[in-house]
Design a protein around this motif. Sequence first.
Motif, PDB file in Angstrom:
ATOM      1  N   ILE A  94      34.876  48.151  41.558  1.00 59.60           N
ATOM      2  CA  ILE A  94      35.656  47.214  40.596  1.00 59.60           C
ATOM      3  C   ILE A  94      34.366  46.996  39.503  1.00 59.60           C
ATOM      4  N   LEU A  95      34.376  47.494  38.476  1.00 56.43           N
ATOM      5  CA  LEU A  95      33.514  47.228  37.446  1.00 56.43           C
ATOM      6  C   LEU A  95      33.980  46.123  36.292  1.00 56.43           C
ATOM      7  N   MET A  96      33.457  45.087  36.257  1.00 56.85           N
ATOM      8  CA  MET A  96      33.886  44.130  35.204  1.00 56.85           C
ATOM      9  C   MET A  96      32.632  43.293  34.607  1.00 56.85           C
ATOM     10  N   ALA A  97      32.755  42.522  33.691  1.00 55.43           N
ATOM     11  CA  ALA A  97      31.906  41.675  32.937  1.00 55.43           C
ATOM     12  C   ALA A  97      31.105  40.898  34.103  1.00 55.43           C
ATOM     13  N   SER A  98      29.806  40.547  33.990  1.00 54.51           N
ATOM     14  CA  SER A  98      29.276  39.539  35.010  1.00 54.51           C
ATOM     15  C   SER A  98      29.562  38.264  34.862  1.00 54.51           C
ATOM     16  N   ASN A  99      30.409  37.756  33.904  1.00 54.89           N
ATOM     17  CA  ASN A  99      30.973  36.468  33.896  1.00 54.89           C
ATOM     18  C   ASN A  99      32.381  36.510  34.300  1.00 54.89           C
ATOM     19  N   LEU A 100      32.418  37.533  35.043  1.00 55.87           N
ATOM     20  CA  LEU A 100      34.066  37.582  35.622  1.00 55.87           C
ATOM     21  C   LEU A 100      34.978  37.262  34.505  1.00 55.87           C
ATOM     22  N   VAL A 101      34.886  37.886  33.445  1.00 55.51           N
ATOM     23  CA  VAL A 101      36.255  37.789  32.724  1.00 55.51           C
ATOM     24  C   VAL A 101      36.710  39.164  32.209  1.00 55.51           C
ATOM     25  N   GLY A 102      37.758  39.454  31.997  1.00 55.03           N
ATOM     26  CA  GLY A 102      38.272  40.839  31.701  1.00 55.03           C
ATOM     27  C   GLY A 102      39.823  40.837  30.976  1.00 55.03           C
ATOM     28  N   GLY A 103      40.028  42.078  30.795  1.00 52.65           N
ATOM     29  CA  GLY A 103      41.400  42.320  30.096  1.00 52.65           C
ATOM     30  C   GLY A 103      42.242  43.538  30.806  1.00 52.65           C
ATOM     31  N   LEU A 104      43.372  43.529  30.755  1.00 55.28           N
ATOM     32  CA  LEU A 104      44.077  44.778  31.391  1.00 55.28           C
ATOM     33  C   LEU A 104      44.482  45.774  30.243  1.00 55.28           C
ATOM     34  N   SER A 105      44.647  46.879  30.378  1.00 51.13           N
ATOM     35  CA  SER A 105      45.041  47.935  29.328  1.00 51.13           C
ATOM     36  C   SER A 105      46.349  48.329  29.783  1.00 51.13           C
ATOM     37  N   THR A 106      46.971  49.171  28.844  1.00 52.71           N
ATOM     38  CA  THR A 106      48.437  49.829  29.276  1.00 52.71           C
ATOM     39  C   THR A 106      48.204  50.834  30.258  1.00 52.71           C
ATOM     40  N   ALA A 107      46.937  51.283  30.313  1.00 56.96           N
ATOM     41  CA  ALA A 107      46.965  52.315  31.491  1.00 56.96           C
ATOM     42  C   ALA A 107      46.869  51.891  32.992  1.00 56.96           C
ATOM     43  N   LEU A 108      46.732  50.714  33.147  1.00 60.65           N
ATOM     44  CA  LEU A 108      46.943  50.046  34.558  1.00 60.65           C
ATOM     45  C   LEU A 108      48.213  49.622  34.875  1.00 60.65           C
ATOM     46  N   GLY A 109      48.411  49.557  36.270  1.00 60.99           N
ATOM     47  CA  GLY A 109      49.731  49.105  36.613  1.00 60.99           C
ATOM     48  C   GLY A 109      49.472  48.146  37.857  1.00 60.99           C
ATOM     49  N   GLU A 110      50.561  47.995  38.743  1.00 64.60           N
ATOM     50  CA  GLU A 110      50.538  47.133  39.900  1.00 64.60           C
ATOM     51  C   GLU A 110      49.871  47.616  40.863  1.00 64.60           C
ATOM     52  N   GLU A 111      49.632  48.779  41.157  1.00 62.06           N
ATOM     53  CA  GLU A 111      48.591  49.205  41.875  1.00 62.06           C
ATOM     54  C   GLU A 111      47.262  48.957  41.630  1.00 62.06           C
ATOM     55  N   ASP A 112      46.913  49.006  40.465  1.00 63.61           N
ATOM     56  CA  ASP A 112      45.679  48.587  40.083  1.00 63.61           C
ATOM     57  C   ASP A 112      45.328  47.072  40.317  1.00 63.61           C
ATOM     58  N   VAL A 113      46.293  46.177  40.133  1.00 62.97           N
ATOM     59  CA  VAL A 113      46.218  44.776  40.337  1.00 62.97           C
ATOM     60  C   VAL A 113      46.089  44.674  41.845  1.00 62.97           C
ATOM     61  N   GLU A 114      46.755  45.309  42.538  1.00 64.85           N
ATOM     62  CA  GLU A 114      46.683  45.161  44.163  1.00 64.85           C
ATOM     63  C   GLU A 114      45.420  45.705  44.503  1.00 64.85           C
ATOM     64  N   THR A 115      44.835  46.630  44.185  1.00 60.39           N
ATOM     65  CA  THR A 115      43.399  47.072  44.374  1.00 60.39           C
ATOM     66  C   THR A 115      42.581  45.877  44.043  1.00 60.39           C
ATOM     67  N   PHE A 116      42.626  45.276  42.778  1.00 62.30           N
ATOM     68  CA  PHE A 116      41.645  44.620  42.275  1.00 62.30           C
ATOM     69  C   PHE A 116      41.554  43.138  43.406  1.00 62.30           C
ATOM     70  N   VAL A 117      42.868  42.701  43.515  1.00 62.70           N
ATOM     71  CA  VAL A 117      43.299  41.571  44.695  1.00 62.70           C
ATOM     72  C   VAL A 117      42.542  41.664  45.774  1.00 62.70           C
ATOM     73  N   GLY A 118      43.084  42.897  46.325  1.00 57.10           N
ATOM     74  CA  GLY A 118      42.367  43.267  47.783  1.00 57.10           C
ATOM     75  C   GLY A 118      40.931  43.521  47.831  1.00 57.10           C
ATOM     76  N   ALA A 119      40.295  43.742  46.718  1.00 61.40           N
ATOM     77  CA  ALA A 119      38.702  44.032  46.780  1.00 61.40           C
ATOM     78  C   ALA A 119      38.299  42.401  46.539  1.00 61.40           C
ATOM     79  N   LEU A 120      38.848  41.700  45.847  1.00 66.83           N
ATOM     80  CA  LEU A 120      38.386  40.329  45.597  1.00 66.83           C
ATOM     81  C   LEU A 120      38.293  39.400  46.830  1.00 66.83           C
ATOM     82  N   ARG A 121      39.597  39.941  47.531  1.00 68.54           N
ATOM     83  CA  ARG A 121      39.590  39.163  49.023  1.00 68.54           C
ATOM     84  C   ARG A 121      38.557  39.758  49.906  1.00 68.54           C
ATOM     85  N   ARG A 122      38.146  41.015  50.064  1.00 70.11           N
ATOM     86  CA  ARG A 122      36.980  41.539  50.957  1.00 70.11           C
ATOM     87  C   ARG A 122      35.831  40.715  50.678  1.00 70.11           C
TER      88      ARG A 122
END
Length: 131
Positions: free
Chosen positions: A97-125
Amino acid sequence: LHLSIRRQRQMCIRDRSVTLEHLTPEVYRDLAELTEELRQGIRRVCSELEVPVQVTGLGSLFGIHFTNHSIVNYRDIAAEDSSLRSQVFLGLMNDGILMASNLVGGLSTALGEEDVETFVGALRRVLERQR
């Protein structure tokens, strides 16, 4: 050269027009709802792992701030746990998961619920590894 620049400008105008036709109020509403799911997922994971967090954002934007104090201004952000923020940034990057080092970001229309689940799962790990 002048003709080439003029054609490029016309193409940009046409591209903007097509973009605006596709970005309907419904698309913006769906994007905001998806981002709210992400913000809630971040809050849920941090709550379950007892990690103090404030999740900010509006519409498609979000920010993760490791603090138990409300975020009202930039001073509040400056007072967050910057060490944990850095560790989470690197951990997310190691998890793909690549995002800004200050942990701010934005979603785009290309993303979906699976991408949100992937992010949340990675954050948990990542947060589990920090314990």
